[in-house]
Design a protein around this motif. Structure first.
Motif, PDB file in Angstrom:
ATOM      1  N   LEU B 212       0.829  -1.195   0.000  1.00 35.10           N
ATOM      2  CA  LEU B 212       0.000   0.000   0.000  1.00 35.10           C
ATOM      3  C   LEU B 212       0.864   1.246   0.000  1.00 35.10           C
ATOM      4  N   SER B 213       1.989   1.157   0.723  1.00 38.08           N
ATOM      5  CA  SER B 213       2.848   2.329   0.818  1.00 38.08           C
ATOM      6  C   SER B 213       4.216   1.899   1.343  1.00 38.08           C
ATOM      7  N   CYS B 300      -2.620   5.257   9.791  1.00 42.55           N
ATOM      8  CA  CYS B 300      -2.252   5.331   8.376  1.00 42.55           C
ATOM      9  C   CYS B 300      -2.618   4.041   7.668  1.00 42.55           C
ATOM     10  N   LEU B 304      -5.090   3.595   4.560  1.00 36.10           N
ATOM     11  CA  LEU B 304      -4.649   3.007   3.286  1.00 36.10           C
ATOM     12  C   LEU B 304      -5.471   1.778   2.920  1.00 36.10           C
ATOM     13  N   HIS B 308      -7.738   1.190  -0.266  1.00 35.16           N
ATOM     14  CA  HIS B 308      -7.462   0.015  -1.090  1.00 35.16           C
ATOM     15  C   HIS B 308      -8.748  -0.767  -1.357  1.00 35.16           C
TER      16      HIS B 308
END
Lengths: 368, 314
Positions: B212-213, B300, B304, B308
């Motif tokens: 995701l990150s 976070c 996310l 998603h």
């Protein structure tokens, strides 16, 4: 090389610290030999017999004494007449009965012919046949004593010799069988389980991510079991020589060499199973159902292979235990040398190489 | 220098070809403490197994120390340390025997690399004659870490090393990792615990086999786009359903004794907070507390994940 020896040492720790496995490993061969040696025997020994002597004369008494003296029979009861025989049979304690009719010796002396009746419990036909044969031969024996001085014209006297096993001991048959069975069980099942255990506990994953060659992981598993199995061969041989009085007629080094070969065959089989299975249960079931049962059925030690239908006879050829059984019988009982067993040896070597090749081919250097 | 690179790494399982790892690409620098953060089933273990060469990728590729995970698996296997998620030592061998066994397997001795494991090993050394199977969860993990470290690996892969370990041991464990990092060992660690993520140099947040990150924990936190408020009231359940009904709410969820509510940044911090409190008071909730709070990695991650899921739906 130190890697290899450390690995083997580790494997010994596993075996020696697991009391239950240890008990199975070394207890089983001893127990099996003793059970087959003393309990599970189809020899006729001290069978209970009931005798109805309606004659009570010198001839019948002499025969009864002869029966009593033989080690095959033990007189359970002496009853007065034939009606009582039936009651005794119904109690189920005796398997065979002998009935002397009244006037037994009179008939014998005057008519030169007398009849006795043998009754046997034929629920187990083989046993019943054996018992009646033993009884008849005792009667025949007595008869020939009677006729000692009279020459009967035209007599055929069969002279029987029981080769290799003159006392007809069951041990001659089952010791090689138990050896095959125990080695099969220890080598195949224990190796398969111990390798699969590494997969199951996840240690295989750690071992794979190491410079140690995965093939060596497997090989180093096999060596401890090879040694342990040789110990078992030793204990079985010691038991059979000293407890069951079964001598080793052939060469001991040859017997040990052939046993080592068979152990290696079983180890490769165990390794093959371990490669193909993922859990200890599956490995155990396959070893038991797929290996132990065929070994018992098709090695020829419990059921004669010659009596099987052709398809089963063909199947029996791929069972390594069958060939080992033949080899051990030839060396141990018949005292034959290598020239008599080279064919069987070659077949075992072939099976081993084949198993080794397919194990190597299907061996995975990764998890899936 | 990049020690590990992943390039579109993919792993699918089963007949349906469900991707467990879906075209993942990232790289890890030398001496970095890199965290893979994600819930169970995110694909962390599959990535570890592919990087340690015990699993073949179904697509893409990866290198460790410049070696390809498929072709050069031998070189990788002798240079990395791997600690699988499941306790994978011999339970019937003692601490000492386990350690010396793994040392020998890697062609070394305990004495040779004792300095590497000393800090960790001294804690379990008093029990060195005890069988590994009889150790507590934390001690098991320390032993496993010693075993993975004993051959002085250049890269250390730790798959959920602190799962099932008590909070004190977890803290100790992370302190050890920091010390190992100081020895210039590259460490890739996975964990489902968000609080541990902040202890990594860089983290990759994972969900459903996708990244995701990827960034430093600080950057991930500062990239949080919304206004986050912690809210408390006398009745938690009523509060949660109330904030979920609030028009401006982007995400809301329970967070310890508080409920976290994210509101659009455009509203302005004070105005948004006052409006929320006002609205909640109207629903009849009492003992209200509403104050702005700094987002954590977990906030976070939730953000996310929600994004998603929303994009997966469309």
């Amino acid at each position: 090389m130190t890697q290899f020896t450390t690995f083997i040492k580790k494997e010994f720790y596993h075996v020696l610290r697991d009391r239950k496995t240890l008990l199975i490993l070394f207890g089983m061969p001893v127990v099996q030999i003793l059970i087959f040696g003393f309990a599970l025997t189809n020899e006729v020994k001290n069978s209970k017999i009931v005798i109805a002597d309606e004659a009570k004369d010198e001839v019948s008494t002499a025969i009864i004494r002869k029966i009593e003296a033989s080690r095959y029979f033990e007189i359970e009861k002496a009853v007065a007449n034939r009606q009582q025989i039936e009651t005794v049979f119904k109690e189920g304690k005796v398997k065979v009965a002998l009935l002397f009719p009244a006037n037994f010796s009179k008939d014998l002396l005057h008519q030169n012919k007398a009849q006795v009746q043998i009754l046997a419990d034929a629920t187990d036909p083989n046993h019943a046949t054996a018992l009646t044969n033993y009884l008849s031969s005792i009667l025949q024996d007595y008869q020939s004593e009677l006729n000692e001085n009279q020459a009967i014209p035209y007599r055929i006297v069969p002279e029987t010799r029981m080769l290799y096993n003159p006392q007809l001991k069951g041990a001659h048959n089952f010791v090689p069988g138990v050896m095959a069975l125990v080695l099969m069980l220890v080598c195949v099942m224990m190796t398969a389980i111990s390798i699969v255990k590494e997969k199951e506990t996840g240690t295989m994953e750690v071992l794979l991510v190491s410079p140690f060659k995965p093939v060596l992981v497997i090989l180093s598993k096999a060596i401890p079991y090879l040694i342990l199995s040789l110990v078992n061969v030793g204990s079985i041989l010691l038991l059979s020589v000293f407890v069951l009085d079964l001598p080793i007629n052939g060469s001991l080094p040859l017997l040990l060499a052939e046993s080592t070969l068979f152990i290696i065959t079983c180890l490769t089989l165990g390794i093959f199973i371990s490669i193909k299975t993922a859990s200890q249960q599956t490995a155990m079931l396959i070893s038991l159902m797929g290996m132990l049962l065929p070994t018992m059925l098709f090695s020829g030690f419990m059921f004669p292979i010659e009596n099987m239908p052709i398809p089963l006879q063909v199947i029996s050829n791929i069972i390594p235990a069958k060939w080992y059984y033949l080899i051990v019988k030839d060396i141990m009982i018949k005292g034959l040398g290598f020239e008599a067993i080279w064919k069987e040896t070659l077949i075992l070597v072939g099976i081993t190489l084949f198993l080794f090749a397919i194990s190597l081919k299907s061996f995975k250097i990764r998890l899936a | 220098m990049q020690t590990i690179t992943l390039n579109g790494l993919t792993k699918v399982y089963g007949k349906e070809k469900i991707p467990a790892v879906n075209e993942v690409s990232f790289s890890v620098d030398q001496g970095e403490l890199f965290g893979l953060i994600g819930p169970d089933g995110a694909g962390k273990t599959s990535i570890f197994r592919m990087l340690t060469t015990v699993l073949l990728p179904d697509g893409g590729g990866a290198t460790v120390n410049g070696f390809d995970v498929v072709k050069d698996y031998r070189q990788i296997r002798s240079s990395v340390g791997y600690m699988p998620g499941k306790f994978s030592l011999y339970p019937d061998l003692s601490i000492e025997e386990n350690l010396s066994f793994f040392a020998t397997v890697f062609n070394t001795t305990i004495e040779e690399n004792y300095h590497l494991i000393r800090d960790i090993y001294v804690q379990i050394e008093p029990f060195k004659k005890r069988r590994a199977g009889k150790l507590s969860g934390g001690m098991k993990q320390k032993l496993a870490l010693c075993c993975a470290l004993i051959h002085k690996p250049t890269v250390l892969f730790l798959d959920e090393p602190t799962t099932g370990v008590d909070p004190v041991s977890r803290k100790e464990f992370w302190e050890m990792l920091k010390r190992l990092k100081a020895q210039n060992i590259t460490i890739v660690v996975s964990t489902p615990y968000m609080d541990e993520a902040a202890l990594c140099d860089r983290i990759a947040l994972m969900q459903d086999g996708k990244i995701l990150s990827i960034d430093t924990p600080a950057n991930i936190v500062s990239a949080y786009p919304d206004q986050l408020f912690a809210v408390k009231a006398d009745r938690m359940y009523a509060l949660l359903s109330a904030v979920a009904r609030y028009d401006n709410t982007i995400n809301s969820y329970a967070f310890g004794e508080y409920a976290h509510v994210s509101l659009p940044a455009a509203l302005g911090q004070e105005a948004a907070g006052a409006a929320l409190k006002n609205w909640l008071a109207q629903t009849g909730l009492e003992a209200l507390e509403v104050f702005p709070t700094e987002p954590t990695i977990e906030d976070c991650f939730i953000k996310l994940t929600m994004d998603h899921l929303a994009s997966a739906k469309n």
